[in-house]
Design an enzyme around this catalytic site. Structure first.
Site, PDB file in Angstrom:
ATOM      1  CG  ASP A 203      -2.282   0.675   0.918  1.00 39.72           C
ATOM      2  OD1 ASP A 203      -2.259   1.748   0.272  1.00 39.72           O
ATOM      3  OD2 ASP A 203      -3.326   0.159   1.329  1.00 39.72           O
ATOM      4  CG  ASP A 230       0.783   5.550  -6.672  1.00 42.76           C
ATOM      5  OD1 ASP A 230      -0.215   4.974  -7.148  1.00 42.76           O
ATOM      6  OD2 ASP A 230       0.915   6.786  -6.656  1.00 42.76           O
ATOM      7  CG  PHE A 231      -2.880   0.429  -6.844  1.00 44.24           C
ATOM      8  CD1 PHE A 231      -3.683   1.302  -7.558  1.00 44.24           C
ATOM      9  CD2 PHE A 231      -3.316   0.005  -5.597  1.00 44.24           C
ATOM     10  CE1 PHE A 231      -4.887   1.760  -7.053  1.00 44.24           C
ATOM     11  CE2 PHE A 231      -4.531   0.463  -5.070  1.00 44.24           C
ATOM     12  CZ  PHE A 231      -5.312   1.343  -5.805  1.00 44.24           C
ATOM     13  CG  HIS A 249     -15.948  -0.900  -4.703  1.00 38.25           C
ATOM     14  ND1 HIS A 249     -17.016  -0.779  -3.835  1.00 38.25           N
ATOM     15  CD2 HIS A 249     -14.848  -0.560  -3.978  1.00 38.25           C
ATOM     16  CE1 HIS A 249     -16.586  -0.391  -2.655  1.00 38.25           C
ATOM     17  NE2 HIS A 249     -15.289  -0.241  -2.711  1.00 38.25           N
TER      18      HIS A 249
END
Length: 340
Positions: A203, A230-231, A249
């Protein structure tokens, strides 16, 4: 003569009454204050700094809702937590989910007042509408707000994480990475239920020390590690199993597909990609909470939305995955699984 009555319409239409009562009780810390003891109404009012008018209506309403139990009648009556409240709403419990109710109290409840505007404009009705920082900017603005946000996410997800860790067959795999892992709860549960697994929770940098503390508290620091990523910018860590709990979502369709593609690239042949969400049933008729959550994502992000297992399967097939399936977890939540 019709047998229909307006009872259900009234219950749903006035559903904000019990919702706000429960949220307020959680926010005030009532269930934690009671803990394993009992108190009179007067003692509750004293501990929570309530006005005399709050007693007995407030605790009696929670009795009628099933969250408190009462012994006796009148001023001498004593209140204590129901079994359900003791397990899920007392901060001393490892199964505490009250953080989500506190976030609903502080943030979501006021924003839902503008649902109609959101339905007409398709635009977010949260802080962004008011010229304030976004939910994520707000969450990361202070240590206190970050911890409340992470606690809320863990609270609504821990039961699902335990179910996945126990029910999914991890035996063919050795490594696991939870992307957007927050407090590290999913990685902890997978490691705890599957001693052969090495797990990683990934994360943003401010989250890392919070996750490390949770992992150390669980006594799993040797098998569960953390990584700051940081995806949006970084490649996902390589692993046999990649999970995302309530991540997809949060975003619009192009971002969903981007994250799915990144997961595909990070997996070996035969690897598994698992998302945990309140998946809407394919017919879009039954999972009320999943549909309400999708409306909540409209409030939160405008073009963010929840989705069905069939939606997930189509996106994953497009990305190159060979097979998909859906595994029910707990309540309205499921795991959607894609195999490379």
């Amino acid at each position: 003569m019709t047998s229909l009555t307006p009872e259900r319409i009234i219950q749903v239409g006035m559903g904000f009454w019990p919702a706000r009562t429960l949220q307020t009780a959680a926010k005030l810390g009532l269930f934690t204050t009671l803990g394993s003891q009992s108190m009179s109404g007067e003692e509750i009012a004293d501990k929570l700094a309530l006005a005399p008018r709050a007693i007995p209506d407030f605790p009696d309403a929670l009795v009628a809702l099933g969250f408190l139990e009462r012994d006796g009648e009148g001023p001498e009556a004593r209140y204590h937590n129901s079994e359900e409240a003791a397990l899920f709403l007392d901060k001393a419990s490892s199964a505490y989910i009250g953080g989500f109710l506190e976030m609903a109290h502080d943030r979501l409840y006021p924003f839902w007042e503008d649902l109609g505007e959101g339905l007409k404009t398709g635009e977010a009705q949260n802080e962004a509408k008011r010229g304030m920082a976004s939910i994520f900017e707000t969450a990361y603005s202070s240590q206190e707000s970050l911890e409340q946000f992470l606690s809320a996410m863990s609270g609504i997800s821990t039961g699902n994480f335990k179910a996945l860790a126990a029910d999914f067959d991890f035996s063919p795999y050795q490594t696991h990475c939870d992307v957007g892992g927050a407090e590290g709860i999913l990685a902890i549960e997978v490691a705890r239920a599957n001693p052969h697994m090495s797990c990683l929770t990934a994360d943003l940098p401010p989250v890392q020390p919070i996750a490390q503390a949770k992992i150390a508290e669980a006594g799993l620091s040797e098998r569960v590690t953390t990584r700051a990523i940081d995806f949006f910018k970084d490649d996902l860590p390589k692993a046999d199993v990649i999970t995302m709990g309530m991540i997809l979502h949060d975003w619009d369709l192009p971002t969903k597909k981007m994250l799915i593609a990144k997961a595909y690239d990070a997996l070996p042949e035969g690897g598994a990609y698992i998302v945990i969400e309140q998946l809407i049933d394919d017919a879009r008729r039954e999972n009320v909470f999943g549909l309400m959550m999708s409306l909540n994502m409209l409030i939160e992000g405008g073009d963010a939305f929840d989705y069905t297992g069939a939606d997930f399967a189509a996106w994953c097939t497009e990305a190159g995955f060979k097979k998909t399936e859906v595994m029910h977890l707990a309540g309205p939540s499921s795991a959607a699984i894609a195999y490379k």
